[in-house]
Design an enzyme around this catalytic site. Structure first.
Site, PDB file in Angstrom:
ATOM      1  N   LEU A 507      24.872  43.350  32.546  1.00  0.00           N
ATOM      2  CA  LEU A 507      23.820  42.571  31.887  1.00  0.00           C
ATOM      3  C   LEU A 507      24.354  41.233  31.403  1.00  0.00           C
ATOM      4  O   LEU A 507      23.631  40.255  31.294  1.00  0.00           O
ATOM      5  CB  LEU A 507      23.268  43.336  30.686  1.00  0.00           C
ATOM      6  CG  LEU A 507      22.498  44.612  30.993  1.00  0.00           C
ATOM      7  CD1 LEU A 507      22.252  45.396  29.722  1.00  0.00           C
ATOM      8  CD2 LEU A 507      21.185  44.286  31.682  1.00  0.00           C
ATOM      9  N   GLY A 508      25.623  41.197  31.068  1.00  0.00           N
ATOM     10  CA  GLY A 508      26.189  39.957  30.550  1.00  0.00           C
ATOM     11  C   GLY A 508      27.609  40.206  30.110  1.00  0.00           C
ATOM     12  O   GLY A 508      28.142  41.308  30.298  1.00  0.00           O
ATOM     13  N   GLY A 510      31.320  38.305  27.902  1.00  0.00           N
ATOM     14  CA  GLY A 510      31.953  37.206  27.181  1.00  0.00           C
ATOM     15  C   GLY A 510      33.425  37.502  27.032  1.00  0.00           C
ATOM     16  O   GLY A 510      33.974  38.307  27.801  1.00  0.00           O
ATOM     17  N   GLY A 511      34.038  36.879  26.073  1.00  0.00           N
ATOM     18  CA  GLY A 511      35.468  37.032  25.871  1.00  0.00           C
ATOM     19  C   GLY A 511      35.870  38.464  25.568  1.00  0.00           C
ATOM     20  O   GLY A 511      36.966  38.901  25.870  1.00  0.00           O
ATOM     21  N   PHE A 512      34.939  39.221  25.025  1.00  0.00           N
ATOM     22  CA  PHE A 512      35.242  40.578  24.571  1.00  0.00           C
ATOM     23  C   PHE A 512      35.228  41.595  25.702  1.00  0.00           C
ATOM     24  O   PHE A 512      35.770  42.658  25.584  1.00  0.00           O
ATOM     25  CB  PHE A 512      34.198  40.992  23.537  1.00  0.00           C
ATOM     26  CG  PHE A 512      32.799  40.850  24.050  1.00  0.00           C
ATOM     27  CD1 PHE A 512      32.250  41.842  24.847  1.00  0.00           C
ATOM     28  CD2 PHE A 512      32.049  39.720  23.769  1.00  0.00           C
ATOM     29  CE1 PHE A 512      30.974  41.700  25.356  1.00  0.00           C
ATOM     30  CE2 PHE A 512      30.773  39.586  24.281  1.00  0.00           C
ATOM     31  CZ  PHE A 512      30.232  40.567  25.075  1.00  0.00           C
ATOM     32  N   GLY A 513      34.535  41.278  26.796  1.00  0.00           N
ATOM     33  CA  GLY A 513      34.354  42.257  27.860  1.00  0.00           C
ATOM     34  C   GLY A 513      32.977  42.106  28.464  1.00  0.00           C
ATOM     35  O   GLY A 513      32.435  41.007  28.491  1.00  0.00           O
ATOM     36  N   VAL A 515      28.841  43.810  29.254  1.00  0.00           N
ATOM     37  CA  VAL A 515      27.782  44.724  28.823  1.00  0.00           C
ATOM     38  C   VAL A 515      27.060  45.242  30.057  1.00  0.00           C
ATOM     39  O   VAL A 515      26.726  44.477  30.962  1.00  0.00           O
ATOM     40  CB  VAL A 515      26.783  43.996  27.893  1.00  0.00           C
ATOM     41  CG1 VAL A 515      25.701  44.963  27.447  1.00  0.00           C
ATOM     42  CG2 VAL A 515      27.497  43.420  26.696  1.00  0.00           C
ATOM     43  N   ASP A 632      29.196  34.754  13.479  1.00  0.00           N
ATOM     44  CA  ASP A 632      29.030  34.216  14.829  1.00  0.00           C
ATOM     45  C   ASP A 632      27.559  34.180  15.232  1.00  0.00           C
ATOM     46  O   ASP A 632      27.160  34.720  16.263  1.00  0.00           O
ATOM     47  CB  ASP A 632      29.854  35.053  15.829  1.00  0.00           C
ATOM     48  CG  ASP A 632      30.100  34.283  17.130  1.00  0.00           C
ATOM     49  OD1 ASP A 632      29.863  33.057  17.165  1.00  0.00           O
ATOM     50  OD2 ASP A 632      30.525  34.917  18.111  1.00  0.00           O
TER      51      ASP A 632
END
Ligand code: NAG
Ligand code: NAG
Ligand code: NAG
Ligand code: NAG
Ligand code: NAG
Ligand code: NAG
Ligand code: NAG
Ligand code: NAG
Length: 809
Positions: A507-508, A510-513, A515, A632
């Site tokens: 689904l999407g 970012g820096g964290f991993g 989804v 954030d």
């Protein structure tokens, strides 16, 4: 509304000010329905009956002459009402020159003195004294032999309201205090439970007290410019608050900068002090400031055994097995009587009680508990309470037992706790009380069985439509369990691997991993249902940082709930694999919806998103046990559900800040472009950092573009379109707000289809939110009030340092 105004205009014509009647004297008393009006017609003095009351009680009062819907600012005979007006009289006593109110009371049909200015004759009252009402709302008794001599004034005896020019404090010569005392209930001005008074020990601090004994809010000491804990109430554009101490008195008062402003501060029935401003354009009192901000911070608002619960309106409710002591009082907003047991406790002296306990989960522990040091287990704790006839409740957590004798006060429902200790209170109920409770619960149980049976019958008959109903039922059940225990489900790696079909639909990320979308099969009541979820798989490369984010997210979001915060359903932690499972948000995040190529949400949708996000943040900052700073806030972290209602997501950077420490020193985090200046300059941050980021998001919702993209001004002048040079949108828009040209800043794609008042409000709020000075930024509670339109928003100051930020970003 216009009808009401018209009516009042007509009334004003009928009752043109009676010429002459400017003062009360021994020979000219104020009789019956007559009123006395101040010179410029601002205030009116007379007898009134509280709105809504129908039992014929009359009080001497002062109210605004020109404000529809009588707003009373002072009451004379608070606790001794008259029973009629016909023979009532406010007069200067021919004997001693005191101002006195005489009339019939419930106890005496012949007129008696129910209220008097009570001056001793040594302070020289004479029968030639006169009384008048002044344009600041002060009722004064003037010396008959020298009219510049004020013998008595209502400003020395305030009731629940402080108007500008009036004061609170202490008269050091007489030892009298000027305090605000709340009304007893909405229809009775008699002194209630709450007072606002200057520190009797002599400091400049003001206390809000319950029953003149418990302090529940403090103003902080006067710093020379403002009271330490309420700078926002003092440093404002309406009035100049000052605290002055002389050998004769110490007092605080508010002086208006512009005498046409109408404002008042009132100690409400809820124990909160609120500052209101009259807005002629809307014909409304608008809330400007309140303390304490959260209603449940008022001590013992809900009386003995009452539970203060922010999520219900009004905030007071009774625990299971108890009912309001006086239903009537509760309906007129007087909760002080509290709750009582439906069935009395049973306590024979031989110690063989049959009483039991009902659990009140996750509440703030009431004061005045008695620690039972020797007790080791919950069972022992329970029996220790049971053995004492006067024991009302107990709690047992982290190996400690405490019991309460006498009434429980200040119970508050919590929606989160620090995760260290759950504070459940076990409240004693008689066997009968418990049985009744059990019966009502199982009746509810039977009801849901009935629903189940009907559902099953329906399955046979109707098929598909029933599956829908079943889903709703499931959703409701899950919500229930969550509210009770905020329970999180622990999933295995296999569960989530299967649910996401080997992490196939991304689904999407970012820096964290990343989804992934997934479908979980849930077992409920022997039935299997499918629930759509979003699974966030944290990057194992993140190492300790990723691990920390995982724990932060579980420990913050796992314990709280709000319609505008995304719901965490569970997690998986197996070896290096860390995953978080959320409810699925079909519309994705705000950035995809708002920015280029997005669907261009309507103004209505944007406005609802703004208010929703503001409410979610206000809850994080003020509604939880500890203040949670999200750290954030940006469109990527705002998700939209089916009906466009926003939910704040991604708590990986969130910071828990204890109530007593409003600041946290953090390493830089968050996202450039939404970061508050204090962050960039390495200072400790507070919840106001989120306010700043929220302001930036507001601007993006207004413009439909990223602030960082720069902005080309487009003008429609004589049919031509000219593009100006690129500027930072918030700076450009803030300029327009100051110039009063708000209309030009909205997203052009909306083609002017906006609500102008809302747009103006939002623009102003956004400008206030991104002020460089933290103290200048509003709190999220104020932002919510401002966006909802309950508070008037002033034109914000011109932004100064933002241009530097542009360079930094
Ligand atoms: C006072 O006003 C009420 C209602 O307006 C009226 O019924 C009553 O007769 C008046 N009483 C006197 C003494 O004027
Ligand atoms: C009140 O005023 C009258 C007339 O001015 C004067 O005769 C009388 O002595 C005064 N009474 C008092 C108590 O001052
Ligand atoms: C009247 O009272 C004021 C203030 O108390 C005083 O300054 C003034 O001298 C008095 N005037 C007379 C005529 O006594
Ligand atoms: C006033 O001072 C006394 C003695 O220092 C203290 O016990 C009391 O709590 C103080 N009262 C308030 C309202 O602070
Ligand atoms: C308030 O305080 C008074 C004495 O200070 C006490 O008698 C009374 O019971 C208190 N009221 C409540 C509701 O506790
Ligand atoms: C506010 O009042 C104080 C005391 O009256 C005065 O010294 C100060 O200058 C006033 N401030 C403003 C901004 O008017
Ligand atoms: C006070 O406010 C009124 C109404 O907003 C305005 O017309 C007037 O100019 C103001 N007066 C001053 C001295 O600012
Ligand atoms: C205690 O007293 C109650 C009623 O007075 C009685 O029913 C019960 O049997 C007694 N229990 C014991 C242990 O004596």
């Amino acid at each position: 509304m216009s009808l009401i105004i018209a009516t009042f205009a007509a009334l004003a014509l009928c009752f043109a000010p009676a010429p002459g009647a400017a003062a009360i004297s021994a020979r000219r008393p104020l009789q019956g329905n007559d009123t006395l009006v101040s010179a410029q017609g601002k205030f009116e003095l007379g007898l009134f009956s509280p709105a809504g009351s129908s039992d014929g009680r009359f009080y001497l009062g002062i109210w605004y002459k020109n404000i529809p819907g009588q707003t009373v600012v002072w009451v004379g005979n608070r606790a001794t009402p008259l029973s009629g007006v016909a023979s009532a009289e406010l007069r200067v006593s021919a004997d001693d020159g005191n101002l006195e109110l005489v009339g019939p009371t419930a106890a005496s049909a012949s007129p008696v003195v129910v209220w008097s200015s009570s001056l001793s004759s040594s302070s020289s009252p004479g029968s030639n004294n006169t009384a008048e009402i002044r344009d600041n709302g002060n009722l004064v008794l003037l010396d008959g032999s020298n009219s510049s001599n004020v013998l008595w004034q209502s400003f020395d005896h305030p009731t629940d309201t402080l108007v500008p020019d009036a004061w609170l404090g202490e008269n050091k010569l007489t030892g009298e205090y000027q305090v605000l005392t709340s009304w007893r209930n909405a229809q009775d001005p008699a002194p209630g439970m709450f007072t606002d008074t200057v520190d009797p020990n002599g400091t400049s601090e003001f206390f809000y007290m319950w029953n003149q004994s418990r302090t529940y809010w403090r103003s902080g000491v006067w710093t020379g410019r403002f009271f330490a804990t309420m700078p926002e109430a003092t440093r404002n554009v309406l009035f100049n608050q000052t605290y002055v101490e002389t050998p004769a008195y110490r007092r605080v008062s508010n002086a208006l900068y512009n005498s046409t402003t109408i404002t008042r501060m009132v100690l409400e029935l809820t124990g909160q002090t609120k500052q209101y401003i009259w807005v002629p354009a809307t014909q409304n009192w608008q809330l400007f400031w309140a303390a304490p901000t959260m209603q449940c911070d008022v001590y013992a608002l809900c009386g003995a055994f009452g539970v203060c619960d922010l999520s219900s309106q009004p905030s007071c409710r009774c625990p299971p097995g108890l009912a309001p002591t006086s239903e009537r009082d509760w309906t007129v907003s007087d909760w002080s009587g509290g709750c009582r047991r439906s069935a009395p406790l049973w306590c024979p002296y031989n110690g063989s009680t049959t009483d039991g306990f009902v659990v009140l989960p996750n509440v703030k522990l009431p004061d005045d508990s008695l620690a039972m040091g020797a007790v080791q287990s919950k069972a022992e704790c329970e029996s220790a309470c049971q053995k004492s006839c006067s024991c009302e409740a107990y709690t047992f957590s982290t190996g400690r037992c405490a019991v309460w004798h006498g009434e429980l006060r200040n119970l508050q429902q919590l929606y989160t706790d620090s995760g260290v200790s759950r504070s459940d209170v076990y409240l004693r109920l008689s066997a009968t009380g418990l049985r009744d409770l059990h019966n009502t619960v199982s009746k509810g149980g039977r009801l849901s069985w009935l629903v189940l049976v009907m559902t099953l019958v329906g399955v046979a008959a109707l098929g598909a439509s029933v599956i829908l109903a079943w889903r709703i039922l499931l959703a409701r059940r899950r919500r229930l369990t969550n509210q009770k225990g905020s329970s999180l489900t622990v999933y295995s790696y296999g569960d989530l691997h299967a649910a996401t079909n080997n992490f196939s639909e991304r689904l999407g990320g970012g820096g964290f991993g990343s989804v992934y979308r997934g479908i979980l099969k849930e077992q409920k009541g022997g039935k299997t249902a499918q629930v759509q979820v979003a699974v966030k798989k944290l990057e194992s490369l993140g190492g300790r940082q990723g691990d920390k984010q995982f724990r932060t997210e579980v420990s913050t979001l796992g314990l709280i709930q709000h319609v505008n915060l995304v719901r965490l359903l569970g997690f998986c932690s197996s070896g290096d694999e860390k995953m978080l499972v959320y409810e699925y948000m079909p519309r994705g995040s705000l950035d995809g919806y708002l920015f280029d190529g997005g669907a261009c949400p309507s103004w209505r949708d944007r406005y609802c998103i703004m208010i929703g996000v503001a409410r979610g943040l206000a809850y994080l900052h003020h509604g939880c046990h500890e203040c949670i700073i999200h750290c954030d806030i940006k469109p990527e972290n705002i998700l939209l559900d089916e009906d466009m209602s926003p939910r704040i997501a991604d708590f990986g950077m969130a910071k828990l800040v204890g109530r007593d420490f409003s600041r946290a020193l953090t390493t830089m985090r968050g996202t450039i472009g939404y970061l508050a200046p204090e962050w960039i300059f390495g200072q400790p941050i507070s919840a106001k950092a989120d306010v700043y980021s929220f302001g930036m998001v507001l601007f993006e919702l207004i413009s439909g573009r990223r602030n960082s993209e720069g902005y080309s001004e487009v003008r429609h002048a004589a049919g031509t379109v000219r593009r100006g040079s690129s500027t930072f949108f918030p700076v450009w828009a803030a300029g327009k707000v100051v110039e009063g040209e708000v209309g030009t800043v909205a997203d052009l794609r909306l083609r002017g289809d906006v609500m102008p008042e809302e747009l103006e409000r939002v623009c102003k709020v956004a400008c206030w939110c991104i002020q460089d000075e933290e103290a200048q930024r509003p709190t999220m509670v104020q932002v919510v009030q401002a966006l909802e339109g309950t508070v008037h928003v002033h034109t914000p100051p011109v932004l100064r340092a933002l241009q530097h930020l542009v360079m930094l970003t």
